[in-house]
Design an enzyme around this catalytic site. Sequence first.
Site, short mmCIF file in Angstrom:
data_model
loop_
_atom_site.label_atom_id
_atom_site.label_comp_id
_atom_site.label_asym_id
_atom_site.label_seq_id
_atom_site.Cartn_x
_atom_site.Cartn_y
_atom_site.Cartn_z
N GLU A 88 54.57 58.95 -73.46
CA GLU A 88 54.28 60.23 -74.14
C GLU A 88 54.29 60.51 -75.41
OE1 GLU A 88 57.37 63.15 -72.17
OE2 GLU A 88 56.13 63.28 -70.40
N GLU B 157 55.01 60.07 -62.62
CA GLU B 157 56.18 60.91 -62.32
C GLU B 157 55.33 62.13 -61.33
OE1 GLU B 157 58.10 62.94 -65.70
OE2 GLU B 157 59.25 61.17 -65.93
#
Length: 402
Positions: A204, A317
Amino acid sequence: MSDTHYQSLGMSSALEKQQKQSRRSKWIVVGSVIALVVLIAVGVTVGVVVSNNNKEKSGSSSSSSGSSSGSSGSSSGSSGGSSSNDPSVFDKDPNLHKSFYGMAYTPEGSLPDYGCSNSLAGTIKDIQILSQLTSRIRLYGADCNQTALVLEAIKQTKVDMQVFVGNYVVDGDPGAYERQREVIKEAIETYGTEHIAGVTVGNEFMLNYVTGRSSNDANSAIGNEGAAILKANIEDTKKMIADMNLDKTIPVGNSDAGSFFNTQIMEAMDYGLSNVHAWFANTTAEDASKWVTDFFDETNVKPAALLPNNPKMYIAETGWPTDSKDTSNKNNGAADASVPNLQIFLDTFVCQANSAGIGYFYFELVDEEWKDIKYGGVEGHWGLFTKDRKLKDVKIPDCAAP
Ligand SMILES: *[C@@H]1O[C@H](CO)[C@@H](O)[C@H](O)[C@H]1NC(C)=O
Ligand SMILES: *[C@@H]1O[C@H](CO)[C@@H](O)[C@H](O)[C@H]1NC(C)=O
């Protein structure tokens, strides 16, 4: 991680949340170096409680539920595997099935902010459980010696497990990248390449970089500025691996929120891990699986296929929360946090994704208590298991993962 999926949608209406989440996500990830002194005490307390729980459990012979399937180990029936000193002899839980392509994992306490309270014993216990669910895990970062802990746990348990190790790149802290690169290198030198599936550089990073600068576009001028930093790190890791003259090629990838892949990063990476959470798109549990697979295909798989290097895309995820710290966050639009809804998501996603050939890392193994304390809402409630490693009231789908 789980709390960044407003961003994975790239919805501008969620910008405020995105910025909040962006700050939050820094804390979640293992490479974070900002100290939060108050919470260290909490972290230590949690660590102590958990390790006490672990002690209790490993001392108890009551949990020998899997003695039937464990009977293959002909070595003297020493009252169940869990009381053995050999971590490769352990009880198999008949409720678990190796149905998951992969699982997102961080050894508990692998945060410098929390004093690196992780342990080999705790990691071994988790790897024993994980090995009954999947043969692949992904890590997020390399601080607190977690790469070696995981590889040592795999060595001692002798399980079939491939690891995508991680280097959590921190915006504004080049030392974090270098520090983790060195421990990853050491871990590969110590444990070899047998259980290494890839090295993921950045988690991220682009999301944090652009939203931290009031942009919402990983391919904006600001995005390209951040991408230059990350790309240099990816190329540096590729060079490190090439210079090691290893016995196999280890791919180097990147992980980010679904909508935040920069094209230059995609061209530099061998694979991409993309966070895709239907919960934050406010879908019902019934619609979640389709939403996840459609979003992933449109936003990640198709764009990657257009690039000359055609990086392999995985879902980094995906999951469903079962509860919230406060009632106001127990629903997100039509999305409702509950155990029955987790069951619906499991029943409609896992085997279907396997059949469709989608590589995914389920999020996640256990409830992470520190997230519940620190962030509240649903953050600490995404586990298949409670924080005490008890399977929630769900049936694990039974289909062989590819
Ligand atoms: C890291 O973990 C490994 C495996 O448990 C251990 O052998 C090693 O000493 C640890 N290194 C540090 C710096 O703690
Ligand atoms: C999801 O629902 C919440 C309310 O539960 C709302 O605040 C939010 O704006 C919605 N998000 C989207 C993307 O529709």
